[in-house]
Scaffold this active site. Structure first.
Site, PDB file in Angstrom:
ATOM      1  N   TYR A   1      -0.772  -9.079 -10.762  1.00 22.16           N
ATOM      2  CA  TYR A   1       0.168  -8.619  -9.739  1.00 22.16           C
ATOM      3  C   TYR A   1       1.500  -9.376  -9.864  1.00 22.16           C
ATOM      4  O   TYR A   1       2.577  -8.786  -9.903  1.00 22.16           O
ATOM      5  CB  TYR A   1      -0.414  -8.869  -8.341  1.00 22.16           C
ATOM      6  CG  TYR A   1      -1.634  -8.049  -7.987  1.00 22.16           C
ATOM      7  CD1 TYR A   1      -2.794  -8.061  -8.767  1.00 22.16           C
ATOM      8  CD2 TYR A   1      -1.646  -7.258  -6.838  1.00 22.16           C
ATOM      9  CE1 TYR A   1      -3.911  -7.317  -8.415  1.00 22.16           C
ATOM     10  CE2 TYR A   1      -2.757  -6.500  -6.481  1.00 22.16           C
ATOM     11  CZ  TYR A   1      -3.888  -6.542  -7.275  1.00 22.16           C
ATOM     12  OH  TYR A   1      -4.979  -5.804  -6.927  1.00 22.16           O
TER      13      TYR A   1
ATOM     14  N   GLU B   1       0.836  -1.210   0.000  1.00 21.45           N
ATOM     15  CA  GLU B   1       0.000   0.000   0.000  1.00 21.45           C
ATOM     16  C   GLU B   1       0.870   1.258   0.000  1.00 21.45           C
ATOM     17  O   GLU B   1       0.547   2.236  -0.668  1.00 21.45           O
ATOM     18  CB  GLU B   1      -0.961   0.004   1.195  1.00 21.45           C
ATOM     19  CG  GLU B   1      -1.933  -1.173   1.228  1.00 21.45           C
ATOM     20  CD  GLU B   1      -2.685  -1.414  -0.077  1.00 21.45           C
ATOM     21  OE1 GLU B   1      -3.030  -0.432  -0.762  1.00 21.45           O
ATOM     22  OE2 GLU B   1      -2.892  -2.586  -0.423  1.00 21.45           O
TER      23      GLU B   1
END
Ligand SMILES: [Zn+2]
Length: 454
Positions: free
Chosen positions: A361, A286
């Site tokens: 990802y 994040e």
């Protein structure tokens, strides 16, 4: 005119928004939102009406440059405002929308997204098309704007929102909070979280950090975020300066399925914080989005690997630095896993249904590792820094990344990237060239200014 191929019902390519000024009042007990949005719109083509995304909330009054709009019409997704006079490309207009209702998440092919009530509070998780559940907007990632957000709510709650907090207060039962977001930000990265939080400031390398969390989670939060400052230092060294002045962490009392990135904020659920760093990789992920996704934004959702592949690779960079598995070990492990899965996903253009597939990802991170092995550490990290510097606060495309990689790598890399990005079969990880051999031997760089934790 649709704004993005992956979300054809969202946004309007014939306009751009420069600024949103949102004044909101939210009653937590009854879930009632009333708002006024003042939106500075720029015509990107000749137009006679402005179409904004608004879902689940009712517009009651619309002004154009301060006067009642000749007409406005609302469908279940769109608010269409007729202009008093047509605009030419480049001309601007200010649209004011008074609206309200009981905000709730919208259903989408990516699950329910948008404004969501928590057990005791609320949060917004918009990616990719949830923003119209709390304000009228041009909901596409390519259209970045600045914001002022003023929100009044029950004074027992803390409000965290994207932007610099410039006001916090109010007497009695209602408090008003004001935030200014002067960094160009797409709608999906604007968030607001309301909860009963402790607020704490923490130094993060040379930046300031704030943490908001429910008091009972204090010990777990302190344990799990203990390395956030070291992560910030490492990422600033590898990716270049952190793009904002501040980074805020919010941990909700509720469990959340996934953490989420917003401009300047990482939001985690209680379920992500176990007190023993079990989900440390998500904290790195994040934070990395502040560079990849938030500062360097995608021009179109089809380039989502530029957000997720890079944030995933940042997890591996942190892992390597912290003395856990090296990036090469992680890459080898995930390569073997991906090799056993269907190879039917194009990294450069996975399609809307697969845009958040884990293979985007992992294959994205593997593509970057392959590039690092080939170009070598020095050129690879110089490339990441140049990428972040050149596209700071803007948007970028895969083609631009390939071109910059080709320019900065000491050896040709466009064929290599083409295999990873544009072909279905999973390429083998390359043998390290002379430049990349150090990476494969998993020698950590001696230039690091941050000492490993373990
Ligand atoms: Zn992510």
């Amino acid at each position: 005119m649709s704004g993005d191929r992956y979300t054809p019902q969202s946004g309007d390519a014939s306009i751009g928004v420069d600024h949103y000024d949102l004044t909101l009042d939210y009653k937590i007990a009854t879930n009632r939102l009333s708002g006024t949005a003042v939106i500075r719109v720029r015509a990107a083509a000749a137009i006679s009406a402005v179409s904004l995304d608004l879902v689940g909330l009712r517009a009651s009054k619309v002004l154009v440059d301060g006067r009642r709009a000749p007409a406005f019409h609302q469908s279940d997704r769109k608010l269409r405002v007729t202009l008093p006079a047509p605009l030419d490309e480049g001309e601007g207009v200010e649209i004011t929308v008074v609206y309200g209702g009981a905000p709730r998440p919208r259903r989408s092919r990516w699950g329910t997204i948008g404004w969501e009530e928590l057990e005791d509070g609320a949060l917004v998780a918009s990616q990719p098309t949830g923003s119209p559940t709390w304000f009228p907007c041009n909901d596409v990632p390519s259209d970045k704007a600045t914001y002022v957000l003023t929100i009044s709510t029950d004074s027992a709650y803390t409000v965290v929102a994207s932007g610099v907090r410039v006001e916090k207060g109010g007497r009695g039962s209602t408090a008003t909070w004001k935030f200014e977001q002067s960094i160009p930000t797409p709608t999906y990265l604007m968030t607001v979280v309301l909860g009963r939080f402790v607020e704490e400031t923490v130094p993060l390398d040379d930046r300031s950090g704030r943490m908001f969390y429910p008091r009972p989670l204090a010990d777990r939060v302190h344990a799990d975020f203990a390395d956030l400052g070291a992560m910030m230092a490492l990422f600033q060294e590898r990716f270049g300066p952190y793009p904002l002045d501040e980074y805020a962490i919010v941990v909700t009392a509720d469990d959340l399925e996934i953490p989420l990135e917003a401009q300047g904020i990482g939001v985690f659920g209680a379920s992500h914080i176990d007190g023993v760093g079990g989900l440390e990789r998500l904290i790195a992920h994040e934070l990395a989005h502040q560079w990849f996704g938030n500062s360097v934004g995608v021009a179109a959702w089809g380039d989502i690997w530029l957000n997720e592949g890079f944030a995933c690779y940042a997890e591996w960079i942190w892992s390597e630095h912290s003395g856990a598995e090296t990036a090469h070990e992680r890459a080898t492990h995930h390569h073997a896993r991906l090799d056993a899965l269907p190879q039917d996903l194009l990294l450069r253009d996975p399609g809307p249904d697969l845009m958040f597939d884990d293979r985007v990802y992992k294959r994205g991170a593997l593509a970057l590792h392959a590039l690092r092995l080939t170009a070598g550490d020095d050129a690879f990290f110089a490339l990441l820094r140049a990428w972040c510097a050149q596209h700071a606060s803007g948007t970028a495309t895969t083609d631009e990344f390939v071109a910059l990689a080709e320019e900065l790598s000491p050896v040709p890399v466009s064929d290599l990237l083409h295999e990873w990005l544009d072909e279905l079969p999973l390429p083998a990880l390359p043998r390290a060239g002379r430049a990349g051999r150090a990476v494969a031997r998993a020698v950590r760089t001696a230039t690091s200014a941050v000492s490993p934790r373990r």
